[in-house]
Design a protein around this motif. Sequence first.
Motif, PDB file in Angstrom:
ATOM      1  N   ALA A 146       9.108  13.039  -3.272  1.00 31.06           N
ATOM      2  CA  ALA A 146       8.520  13.635  -4.471  1.00 31.06           C
ATOM      3  C   ALA A 146       7.935  12.558  -5.381  1.00 31.06           C
ATOM      4  CB  ALA A 146       9.572  14.445  -5.223  1.00 31.06           C
ATOM      5  N   ASP A 148       6.723   9.665  -4.353  1.00 36.89           N
ATOM      6  CA  ASP A 148       5.480   9.234  -3.707  1.00 36.89           C
ATOM      7  C   ASP A 148       4.367  10.245  -3.924  1.00 36.89           C
ATOM      8  OD1 ASP A 148       6.777   6.991  -2.820  1.00 36.89           O
ATOM      9  OD2 ASP A 148       7.230   7.798  -0.834  1.00 36.89           O
ATOM     10  N   ASP A 149       4.725  11.522  -3.969  1.00 38.02           N
ATOM     11  CA  ASP A 149       3.718  12.563  -4.171  1.00 38.02           C
ATOM     12  C   ASP A 149       3.058  12.437  -5.543  1.00 38.02           C
ATOM     13  OD1 ASP A 149       2.309  14.910  -3.278  1.00 38.02           O
ATOM     14  OD2 ASP A 149       3.516  16.066  -4.700  1.00 38.02           O
ATOM     15  N   ILE A 152       0.541   9.746  -5.158  1.00 42.32           N
ATOM     16  CA  ILE A 152      -0.598  10.206  -4.342  1.00 42.32           C
ATOM     17  C   ILE A 152      -1.520  11.088  -5.168  1.00 42.32           C
ATOM     18  CG2 ILE A 152      -1.229  11.673  -2.393  1.00 42.32           C
ATOM     19  CD1 ILE A 152       1.336  10.643  -0.985  1.00 42.32           C
ATOM     20  N   GLN A 153      -0.948  12.015  -5.908  1.00 46.90           N
ATOM     21  CA  GLN A 153      -1.755  12.910  -6.748  1.00 46.90           C
ATOM     22  C   GLN A 153      -2.524  12.113  -7.799  1.00 46.90           C
ATOM     23  OE1 GLN A 153      -2.262  16.048  -6.208  1.00 46.90           O
ATOM     24  NE2 GLN A 153      -0.689  16.441  -4.679  1.00 46.90           N
TER      25      GLN A 153
END
Length: 490
Positions: A146, A148-149, A152-153
Amino acid sequence: MSNEKFKLHPVTAIINVVKALKDLLIPIVIILVANGFNINLDYRSETFFSEMIPLFILVIVVFGTMVSGLIKWWTFVYWYEDSELRVEYGLFVKKKRYIPFDRIQNLNYKEGIFHRLFKLVQVQVETAGSKSGKPEAELTAVTRAAADDVEIQMKKAKQKTPFESELMEIVEEEEPPSTILHKMKVPELLLLASTSSGIGVVLAGVFAVFSQFAEFIPFDAIYDEVAFLMEYSFIAAMILIALALMVAWIISVGITFLNYYNFTVSKQQNRLIITRGLIEKKRVTIPLNRVQAIKLVENPFQQMLGLASIAVESAGGGFSGEADKKIILFPLIAKKEALKPLAELFPEYDFHLVEAIQPPKKALPFFYRIDFIWLVPLIAAISYFFYPYGLLSLLLVLPIILLGRWQFKTTGYTIEGQQITIVSRMISRVTFFALKKRVQVTQGSQTYFQKRRKIGSAKIIVMSGMTGASATVRHIDQKEVEKILTWYEY
């Protein structure tokens, strides 16, 4: 961008409660000490209710704090929408915070004991507007995936141009490799603990504890024992003192080891990444373009050994909870070895120290004159009330004069093109490197007595924290003050 809402890991509730109880630790100790650790459980006593009122209030506050932590976890959600990270929490009063991804400067990570047990991470979102070392938003406990997400976003949002469609798929780039610039070893940790002020902090903490529990410590018995030792065994007394200092050193080493274990400085593109900690792992990211100045600090012990501590003043980035934006880049490093990584990180700076412009000889008394304002009345009072032994306080004059001369010899500045370097000393020698484009304010000052001697002081301020970071070159020739002001003006 998906509008799916995400919740934090349930362990967040425990972390919130533990953090709240930690903040209440001092009030709890104060109340217990005030009651002498004696809780009157006899409800028939006339003083029962009056003595229990502070404890009742404390129980209510602790219970309310625990409930508040649980509610915050239960209501906390975050999601991504319109190129923003959106956060919402609160039961009766809803608090919302929308953070555009293009305003996010750093995503800092921290792993405490509970995080490491459940393989979680804390994400601190910092923007250029973050103040007082507090993040703009904080995801207390999420999985590594989460976390890392979120990154990324953020990268996806920053890659988009205004003409790209929301449905356009963006190819994710591989994470660029990072280069390790410095990693502290165990001998360096031991040396850091031995040459820093950590031992003094430990001793101050011990004395503070003693002062709080003075009534429970049998000082008379201890005094009698020490007097006996001093009378019959001076060596034994010295051994006890040495053992006390050894214990303080061991505690200092332990604290340093926990805080700086595996301290690593690495560079990834235009970012500086610092990780440290054993029990609580911390990772901070500093954009190099946000660094405002570099500060090299040498206490007397480190200076004798050719060592230094290097910090950067940053307009963004930092470990949560720090009051300012001074970030330790190298806790302890040989000055000669520091030149290479510093030159690689900050090629615009020149870290080779040249001969500095120093204060004139007529300025020497100004470095210790003001100390006599408080020292002379103190010596007079001690000499009067503790005569004749109080006259020994006159010996304080000598170290004050020697310290002033030491500060006089250390103080100076150089200007090389767009860079100003200021060297000063209180006890530690501090070398402050700054570029003209990073300087926010330059000030010249002159007291009445300085004006008579045609000397003055110059101060520069760079953006860092709430009040900024500053460096002052004191008691230099008046023409040199004007030279610094003119350099900044043009």
